[in-house]
Design a protein around this motif. Structure first.
Motif, PDB file in Angstrom:
ATOM      1  N   MET A 223     -16.466 -65.137   8.890  1.00 28.38           N
ATOM      2  CA  MET A 223     -16.078 -64.064   7.974  1.00 28.38           C
ATOM      3  C   MET A 223     -17.252 -63.115   7.721  1.00 28.38           C
ATOM      4  SD  MET A 223     -12.858 -64.346   7.195  1.00 28.38           S
ATOM      5  CE  MET A 223     -12.653 -64.875   8.910  1.00 28.38           C
ATOM      6  N   LEU A 224     -18.424 -63.679   7.475  1.00 27.36           N
ATOM      7  CA  LEU A 224     -19.603 -62.854   7.230  1.00 27.36           C
ATOM      8  C   LEU A 224     -19.941 -61.994   8.443  1.00 27.36           C
ATOM      9  CD1 LEU A 224     -22.132 -65.173   5.330  1.00 27.36           C
ATOM     10  CD2 LEU A 224     -21.065 -63.080   4.484  1.00 27.36           C
ATOM     11  N   ALA A 225     -19.970 -62.616   9.617  1.00 28.10           N
ATOM     12  CA  ALA A 225     -20.354 -61.896  10.827  1.00 28.10           C
ATOM     13  C   ALA A 225     -19.318 -60.832  11.193  1.00 28.10           C
ATOM     14  CB  ALA A 225     -20.548 -62.873  11.979  1.00 28.10           C
ATOM     15  N   GLN A 226     -18.043 -61.156  11.043  1.00 34.27           N
ATOM     16  CA  GLN A 226     -17.013 -60.159  11.351  1.00 34.27           C
ATOM     17  C   GLN A 226     -17.115 -58.956  10.427  1.00 34.27           C
ATOM     18  OE1 GLN A 226     -12.908 -61.459  12.136  1.00 34.27           O
ATOM     19  NE2 GLN A 226     -13.677 -63.557  12.276  1.00 34.27           N
ATOM     20  N   SER A 227     -17.394 -59.205   9.164  1.00 31.54           N
ATOM     21  CA  SER A 227     -17.521 -58.080   8.228  1.00 31.54           C
ATOM     22  C   SER A 227     -18.701 -57.191   8.600  1.00 31.54           C
ATOM     23  CB  SER A 227     -17.674 -58.608   6.799  1.00 31.54           C
ATOM     24  OG  SER A 227     -18.912 -59.280   6.621  1.00 31.54           O
ATOM     25  N   MET A 228     -19.761 -57.781   9.163  1.00 33.38           N
ATOM     26  CA  MET A 228     -20.910 -56.993   9.589  1.00 33.38           C
ATOM     27  C   MET A 228     -20.564 -56.052  10.744  1.00 33.38           C
ATOM     28  SD  MET A 228     -24.271 -59.422   9.471  1.00 33.38           S
ATOM     29  CE  MET A 228     -25.088 -59.791   7.914  1.00 33.38           C
ATOM     30  N   THR A 229     -19.652 -56.465  11.582  1.00 37.75           N
ATOM     31  CA  THR A 229     -19.258 -55.618  12.715  1.00 37.75           C
ATOM     32  C   THR A 229     -18.195 -54.595  12.336  1.00 37.75           C
ATOM     33  OG1 THR A 229     -17.523 -57.143  13.480  1.00 37.75           O
ATOM     34  CG2 THR A 229     -19.765 -57.509  14.314  1.00 37.75           C
ATOM     35  N   GLY A 230     -17.811 -54.569  11.066  1.00 36.46           N
ATOM     36  CA  GLY A 230     -16.852 -53.576  10.605  1.00 36.46           C
ATOM     37  C   GLY A 230     -15.413 -54.014  10.616  1.00 36.46           C
ATOM     38  N   LEU A 231     -15.164 -55.273  10.904  1.00 35.36           N
ATOM     39  CA  LEU A 231     -13.787 -55.770  10.930  1.00 35.36           C
ATOM     40  C   LEU A 231     -13.280 -55.987   9.505  1.00 35.36           C
ATOM     41  CD1 LEU A 231     -14.271 -58.271  13.852  1.00 35.36           C
ATOM     42  CD2 LEU A 231     -12.785 -56.267  13.914  1.00 35.36           C
ATOM     43  N   PRO A 232     -12.020 -55.672   9.238  1.00 37.01           N
ATOM     44  CA  PRO A 232     -11.472 -55.771   7.874  1.00 37.01           C
ATOM     45  C   PRO A 232     -11.020 -57.194   7.532  1.00 37.01           C
ATOM     46  CG  PRO A 232      -9.804 -54.886   9.345  1.00 37.01           C
ATOM     47  CD  PRO A 232     -11.035 -55.082  10.185  1.00 37.01           C
ATOM     48  N   VAL A 233     -11.950 -58.079   7.290  1.00 40.07           N
ATOM     49  CA  VAL A 233     -11.604 -59.483   7.051  1.00 40.07           C
ATOM     50  C   VAL A 233     -11.668 -59.869   5.579  1.00 40.07           C
ATOM     51  CG1 VAL A 233     -12.273 -60.251   9.351  1.00 40.07           C
ATOM     52  CG2 VAL A 233     -13.988 -60.149   7.533  1.00 40.07           C
ATOM     53  N   GLY A 234     -12.141 -58.977   4.722  1.00 36.10           N
ATOM     54  CA  GLY A 234     -12.209 -59.294   3.298  1.00 36.10           C
ATOM     55  C   GLY A 234     -13.188 -60.403   2.984  1.00 36.10           C
ATOM     56  N   ALA A 235     -14.358 -60.368   3.602  1.00 33.83           N
ATOM     57  CA  ALA A 235     -15.372 -61.393   3.356  1.00 33.83           C
ATOM     58  C   ALA A 235     -15.883 -61.315   1.918  1.00 33.83           C
ATOM     59  CB  ALA A 235     -16.532 -61.228   4.337  1.00 33.83           C
ATOM     60  N   GLN A 236     -16.262 -62.466   1.379  1.00 38.59           N
ATOM     61  CA  GLN A 236     -16.893 -62.568   0.065  1.00 38.59           C
ATOM     62  C   GLN A 236     -18.295 -63.136   0.282  1.00 38.59           C
ATOM     63  OE1 GLN A 236     -14.117 -64.223  -3.036  1.00 38.59           O
ATOM     64  NE2 GLN A 236     -12.825 -64.619  -1.257  1.00 38.59           N
ATOM     65  N   PRO A 237     -19.290 -62.275   0.442  1.00 39.73           N
ATOM     66  CA  PRO A 237     -20.623 -62.725   0.867  1.00 39.73           C
ATOM     67  C   PRO A 237     -21.201 -63.864   0.043  1.00 39.73           C
ATOM     68  CG  PRO A 237     -20.498 -60.343   0.929  1.00 39.73           C
ATOM     69  CD  PRO A 237     -19.224 -60.802   0.306  1.00 39.73           C
ATOM     70  N   ILE A 238     -21.110 -63.780  -1.274  1.00 45.14           N
ATOM     71  CA  ILE A 238     -21.705 -64.835  -2.116  1.00 45.14           C
ATOM     72  C   ILE A 238     -21.004 -66.161  -1.878  1.00 45.14           C
ATOM     73  CG2 ILE A 238     -22.088 -65.597  -4.482  1.00 45.14           C
ATOM     74  CD1 ILE A 238     -22.459 -62.701  -5.292  1.00 45.14           C
ATOM     75  N   VAL A 239     -19.681 -66.123  -1.850  1.00 46.00           N
ATOM     76  CA  VAL A 239     -18.911 -67.354  -1.621  1.00 46.00           C
ATOM     77  C   VAL A 239     -19.162 -67.897  -0.228  1.00 46.00           C
ATOM     78  CG1 VAL A 239     -16.583 -68.328  -1.453  1.00 46.00           C
ATOM     79  CG2 VAL A 239     -17.125 -66.670  -3.256  1.00 46.00           C
ATOM     80  N   ASP A 240     -19.164 -67.018   0.766  1.00 46.19           N
ATOM     81  CA  ASP A 240     -19.374 -67.453   2.149  1.00 46.19           C
ATOM     82  C   ASP A 240     -20.755 -68.076   2.329  1.00 46.19           C
ATOM     83  OD1 ASP A 240     -16.848 -66.587   3.014  1.00 46.19           O
ATOM     84  OD2 ASP A 240     -17.575 -64.544   3.336  1.00 46.19           O
ATOM     85  N   VAL A 241     -21.779 -67.428   1.796  1.00 46.88           N
ATOM     86  CA  VAL A 241     -23.138 -67.968   1.911  1.00 46.88           C
ATOM     87  C   VAL A 241     -23.234 -69.304   1.190  1.00 46.88           C
ATOM     88  CG1 VAL A 241     -25.539 -67.621   1.225  1.00 46.88           C
ATOM     89  CG2 VAL A 241     -24.250 -65.733   2.240  1.00 46.88           C
ATOM     90  N   ALA A 242     -22.605 -69.412   0.021  1.00 48.90           N
ATOM     91  CA  ALA A 242     -22.648 -70.667  -0.737  1.00 48.90           C
ATOM     92  C   ALA A 242     -22.030 -71.816   0.057  1.00 48.90           C
ATOM     93  CB  ALA A 242     -21.926 -70.492  -2.072  1.00 48.90           C
ATOM     94  N   TRP A 243     -20.911 -71.550   0.738  1.00 50.16           N
ATOM     95  CA  TRP A 243     -20.277 -72.581   1.544  1.00 50.16           C
ATOM     96  C   TRP A 243     -21.159 -72.991   2.713  1.00 50.16           C
ATOM     97  CZ3 TRP A 243     -16.385 -75.901   1.158  1.00 50.16           C
ATOM     98  CH2 TRP A 243     -15.412 -75.690   0.185  1.00 50.16           C
ATOM     99  N   ILE A 244     -21.755 -72.012   3.373  1.00 54.99           N
ATOM    100  CA  ILE A 244     -22.604 -72.321   4.536  1.00 54.99           C
ATOM    101  C   ILE A 244     -23.821 -73.117   4.110  1.00 54.99           C
ATOM    102  CG2 ILE A 244     -24.040 -71.318   6.351  1.00 54.99           C
ATOM    103  CD1 ILE A 244     -22.091 -68.893   6.288  1.00 54.99           C
TER     104      ILE A 244
END
Length: 268
Positions: A223-244
């Motif tokens: 999710m994080l990486a796709q959002s960086m490439t401009g894909l509309p995935v609705g990433a939540q950076p804080i939540v995603d980083v916390a899970w990783i």
């Protein structure tokens, strides 16, 4: 020259506290894998092959809402590659070394356990960097149209992800029976690749499967990486980083406990 021969060159005393044992072990680790074509084919060539057969004609195709198919493929096959490196380059390797008795032989050398473990992390970083770089070259050749800053940010995230996933490889290597390491690696690689969107878009999965997918580190890394490439995935950076980070810490603690219980006494 094998790993044990190089490791024993580090003399006790001052050199033991230096970086020499680590440097020797890291060089031996890299040379070992460069001489293993089966590893190169499985961990490095396979993501490139998948990108080629899927992305060669669709890389420049725009995705509704932003991004391109090529950007998506870089992310998912990059995650597939770095996860494969962690499982094969760490998990399978350690299991093989346990089977041969290498860890017991290392006990009579001055090499500390930290150098042995850190050398494997260095290899994971280098192999992951090679996969990501080659995927980037393929993307550029097939017209994925990723700006340089976007590409560099995505590559950096995937490299960080390789370190976050590495403890899973250590856990497999220290816990699984040597003869079962290959099968266990496959059982881990395929589901975690699926949750990253490698074989199928996660949104296309059944609702129950998607709920399970959202609990995995590869889903949040994707999710994080796709959002960086401009894909509309609705990433939540804080939540995603916390899970990783949470997965990284939990698997690292589990690997450490298993290491101390079964393997740690084999080192000086």
């Amino acid at each position: 020259m094998n790993t044990l021969t190089l490791a024993t060159r580090a003399r006790p005393g001052i050199e033991r506290a230096s970086l020499r044992p680590f440097a020797l072990q890291a060089a031996a680790e890299l040379r070992r894998h460069l001489r293993a074509p089966d590893f190169a084919m499985a961990a490095i060539a396979l993501p490139l092959f998948f990108y080629t057969i899927i992305g060669i004609s669709r890389a420049a195709e725009p995705v509704p809402g932003g991004g391109t198919v090529g950007g998506y493929l870089i992310v998912v096959f990059g995650i597939f590659g770095v996860l494969s490196v962690s499982l094969s380059g760490i998990g399978h390797t350690i299991a093989d070394e346990r089977a041969r008795g290498d860890l017991r032989l290392m006990r009579v050398t001055p090499m500390p356990a930290a150098a042995y473990l850190a050398a494997k992390l260095v290899f994971v970083l280098l192999a992951s960097a090679a996969i990501i770089l080659l995927l980037g070259i393929e993307a550029a050749m097939t017209g994925a149209r990723l700006p340089l800053d976007t590409w560099l940010a995505t590559a950096g995230l995937l490299l960080a992800g390789s370190l976050a996933l590495a403890p899973i490889g250590f856990l497999v290597g220290f816990l699984v029976r040597p003869g079962s390491a290959g099968a266990v690696n496959l059982l881990i690689l395929m589901p975690l690749s699926l949750t990253a969107g490698v074989f199928l878009d996660v949104d296309a999965l059944p609702a129950a499967v998607r709920q399970v997918a959202e609990l995995t580190p590869t889903y949040h890394l994707s999710m994080l990486a796709q959002s960086m490439t401009g894909l509309p995935v609705g990433a939540q950076p804080i939540v995603d980083v916390a899970w990783i980070v949470g997965w990284c810490i939990a698997s690292a603690i589990a690997a450490l406990l298993v290491y101390q219980r079964f393997v740690g006494r084999q080192f000086a």
